[in-house]
Write a protein that holds these residues in place. Sequence first.
Motif, PDB file in Angstrom:
ATOM      1  N   CYS A 129       0.819  -1.210   0.000  1.00 33.20           N
ATOM      2  CA  CYS A 129       0.000   0.000   0.000  1.00 33.20           C
ATOM      3  C   CYS A 129       0.853   1.261   0.000  1.00 33.20           C
ATOM      4  CB  CYS A 129      -0.939  -0.002   1.204  1.00 33.20           C
ATOM      5  SG  CYS A 129      -2.342  -1.125   1.029  1.00 33.20           S
ATOM      6  N   LEU A 130       1.971   1.213   0.709  1.00 30.31           N
ATOM      7  CA  LEU A 130       2.866   2.370   0.705  1.00 30.31           C
ATOM      8  C   LEU A 130       3.403   2.613  -0.704  1.00 30.31           C
ATOM      9  CD1 LEU A 130       4.096   4.547   2.524  1.00 30.31           C
ATOM     10  CD2 LEU A 130       6.054   3.022   2.874  1.00 30.31           C
ATOM     11  N   LYS A 182       1.875   1.783  -3.554  1.00 35.42           N
ATOM     12  CA  LYS A 182       0.764   2.285  -4.374  1.00 35.42           C
ATOM     13  C   LYS A 182       0.480   3.755  -4.097  1.00 35.42           C
ATOM     14  CE  LYS A 182      -1.528  -2.179  -4.662  1.00 35.42           C
ATOM     15  NZ  LYS A 182      -2.606  -3.015  -4.093  1.00 35.42           N
ATOM     16  N   SER A 183       0.738   4.196  -2.878  1.00 35.90           N
ATOM     17  CA  SER A 183       0.422   5.584  -2.526  1.00 35.90           C
ATOM     18  C   SER A 183       1.282   6.588  -3.289  1.00 35.90           C
ATOM     19  CB  SER A 183       0.577   5.804  -1.022  1.00 35.90           C
ATOM     20  OG  SER A 183       1.947   5.812  -0.634  1.00 35.90           O
ATOM     21  N   ALA A 184       2.386   6.148  -3.863  1.00 36.00           N
ATOM     22  CA  ALA A 184       3.239   7.047  -4.643  1.00 36.00           C
ATOM     23  C   ALA A 184       2.496   7.607  -5.849  1.00 36.00           C
ATOM     24  CB  ALA A 184       4.505   6.317  -5.083  1.00 36.00           C
ATOM     25  N   LEU A 185       1.479   6.885  -6.318  1.00 40.50           N
ATOM     26  CA  LEU A 185       0.713   7.319  -7.487  1.00 40.50           C
ATOM     27  C   LEU A 185      -0.457   8.233  -7.127  1.00 40.50           C
ATOM     28  CD1 LEU A 185       0.564   3.875  -9.317  1.00 40.50           C
ATOM     29  CD2 LEU A 185       2.172   5.761  -9.706  1.00 40.50           C
ATOM     30  N   ILE A 186      -0.689   8.433  -5.836  1.00 41.84           N
ATOM     31  CA  ILE A 186      -1.807   9.253  -5.375  1.00 41.84           C
ATOM     32  C   ILE A 186      -1.404  10.723  -5.385  1.00 41.84           C
ATOM     33  CG2 ILE A 186      -3.337   9.719  -3.410  1.00 41.84           C
ATOM     34  CD1 ILE A 186      -3.802   7.015  -4.862  1.00 41.84           C
ATOM     35  N   HIS A 187      -2.302  11.575  -5.885  1.00 43.89           N
ATOM     36  CA  HIS A 187      -2.034  13.018  -5.904  1.00 43.89           C
ATOM     37  C   HIS A 187      -2.226  13.576  -4.496  1.00 43.89           C
ATOM     38  CE1 HIS A 187      -1.812  17.106  -7.401  1.00 43.89           C
ATOM     39  NE2 HIS A 187      -2.918  17.366  -6.717  1.00 43.89           N
ATOM     40  N   GLY A 188      -1.243  14.307  -3.998  1.00 39.68           N
ATOM     41  CA  GLY A 188      -1.341  14.919  -2.678  1.00 39.68           C
ATOM     42  C   GLY A 188       0.031  15.112  -2.073  1.00 39.68           C
ATOM     43  N   SER A 189       0.054  15.645  -0.869  1.00 39.94           N
ATOM     44  CA  SER A 189       1.315  15.847  -0.160  1.00 39.94           C
ATOM     45  C   SER A 189       1.863  14.494   0.300  1.00 39.94           C
ATOM     46  CB  SER A 189       1.104  16.747   1.057  1.00 39.94           C
ATOM     47  OG  SER A 189       0.332  16.061   2.044  1.00 39.94           O
ATOM     48  N   ALA A 190       3.101  14.489   0.746  1.00 43.51           N
ATOM     49  CA  ALA A 190       3.706  13.252   1.233  1.00 43.51           C
ATOM     50  C   ALA A 190       2.909  12.691   2.405  1.00 43.51           C
ATOM     51  CB  ALA A 190       5.163  13.504   1.653  1.00 43.51           C
ATOM     52  N   TRP A 249      -3.298   7.858   2.834  1.00 41.87           N
ATOM     53  CA  TRP A 249      -3.986   6.979   1.878  1.00 41.87           C
ATOM     54  C   TRP A 249      -3.488   5.543   2.051  1.00 41.87           C
ATOM     55  CZ3 TRP A 249      -2.909   3.506  -1.883  1.00 41.87           C
ATOM     56  CH2 TRP A 249      -3.941   3.145  -2.748  1.00 41.87           C
ATOM     57  N   ALA A 250      -2.181   5.377   2.239  1.00 47.29           N
ATOM     58  CA  ALA A 250      -1.611   4.039   2.435  1.00 47.29           C
ATOM     59  C   ALA A 250      -2.138   3.395   3.712  1.00 47.29           C
ATOM     60  CB  ALA A 250      -0.079   4.115   2.473  1.00 47.29           C
ATOM     61  N   VAL A 251      -2.398   4.195   4.744  1.00 44.98           N
ATOM     62  CA  VAL A 251      -3.003   3.666   5.969  1.00 44.98           C
ATOM     63  C   VAL A 251      -4.372   3.068   5.648  1.00 44.98           C
ATOM     64  CG1 VAL A 251      -4.040   4.312   8.186  1.00 44.98           C
ATOM     65  CG2 VAL A 251      -1.769   5.170   7.584  1.00 44.98           C
ATOM     66  N   GLY A 252      -5.203   3.830   4.915  1.00 41.14           N
ATOM     67  CA  GLY A 252      -6.518   3.330   4.543  1.00 41.14           C
ATOM     68  C   GLY A 252      -6.438   2.100   3.660  1.00 41.14           C
ATOM     69  N   CYS A 253      -5.560   2.134   2.687  1.00 34.41           N
ATOM     70  CA  CYS A 253      -5.342   0.972   1.822  1.00 34.41           C
ATOM     71  C   CYS A 253      -4.986  -0.250   2.660  1.00 34.41           C
ATOM     72  CB  CYS A 253      -4.235   1.297   0.821  1.00 34.41           C
ATOM     73  SG  CYS A 253      -3.623  -0.100  -0.154  1.00 34.41           S
ATOM     74  N   SER A 254      -4.152  -0.053   3.657  1.00 33.80           N
ATOM     75  CA  SER A 254      -3.716  -1.160   4.515  1.00 33.80           C
ATOM     76  C   SER A 254      -4.851  -1.664   5.401  1.00 33.80           C
ATOM     77  CB  SER A 254      -2.523  -0.725   5.373  1.00 33.80           C
ATOM     78  OG  SER A 254      -1.452  -0.299   4.554  1.00 33.80           O
ATOM     79  N   GLU A 255      -5.677  -0.744   5.928  1.00 31.75           N
ATOM     80  CA  GLU A 255      -6.832  -1.167   6.721  1.00 31.75           C
ATOM     81  C   GLU A 255      -7.727  -2.075   5.889  1.00 31.75           C
ATOM     82  OE1 GLU A 255      -8.965   2.076   8.560  1.00 31.75           O
ATOM     83  OE2 GLU A 255      -7.119   3.006   9.267  1.00 31.75           O
ATOM     84  N   ALA A 256      -7.991  -1.650   4.655  1.00 33.77           N
ATOM     85  CA  ALA A 256      -8.844  -2.454   3.771  1.00 33.77           C
ATOM     86  C   ALA A 256      -8.171  -3.765   3.394  1.00 33.77           C
ATOM     87  CB  ALA A 256      -9.191  -1.653   2.518  1.00 33.77           C
ATOM     88  N   SER A 257      -6.902  -3.704   3.022  1.00 31.58           N
ATOM     89  CA  SER A 257      -6.189  -4.915   2.592  1.00 31.58           C
ATOM     90  C   SER A 257      -6.135  -5.962   3.688  1.00 31.58           C
ATOM     91  CB  SER A 257      -4.760  -4.559   2.156  1.00 31.58           C
ATOM     92  OG  SER A 257      -4.777  -3.718   1.034  1.00 31.58           O
TER      93      SER A 257
END
Length: 197
Positions: free
Chosen positions: A53-54, A56-64, A70-78
């Motif tokens: 997830c970390l 994948k978050s590199a492709l997300i638009h936003g600050s670091a 976003w990676a936290v949420g991705c990980s909760e879901a995963s």
Amino acid sequence: MTAIGVNGGYPFVHYNPSLAAQFAHSPNAALYINTGYDPLYTQVDGQYTTKGCLAKSALIHGSAEQKVAWAVGCSEASRSIAYAASQGIAKPSSWWLDVETENSWSSTELSLNQYTIQGIVDTLRRSSRAAVGIYSTGYQWHKIVGGMPVTGVRANWVATGSLFAGNAPAHCGTGFSGAPVWFVQYLRDGFDTNYVC
């Protein structure tokens, strides 16, 4: 509709040991996961944020910091998807995200909460055809994400705390996240009961 909890009150911990049995005895059951953001959850340590997830978050638009949220949420879901699969559950009727102020959230930077929830929604939608909905109240939702949008949400499940079933229909229509309200929860004889919109 029966919604069965994957985790027990908080993300990443206390996964439901009775999930398989509860799901087997509930026709057309949905799953719900408790959600939250905490800087602790950003650790890539085998319990919280996953390396996948970390990345994948590199492709997300936003600050670091937003990307990490976003990676936290991705990980909760995963991790919830993986736990459900380990219990033999691959196709719930829907996924519901429990978004309440009792869980941990950033009180100073609401965009981190928004990005966390978006990461959960994105990951569930990528992994399942089941609809993704939000369980909350208007007050709690706006306290957690403000007016910022979370895309991909199909439905809202509104908790009212009301003791009167007659008040439920007034909560139908467009919900707190901008998605249609599918269910309105109220109390009857001390138990949560749901009105279908």
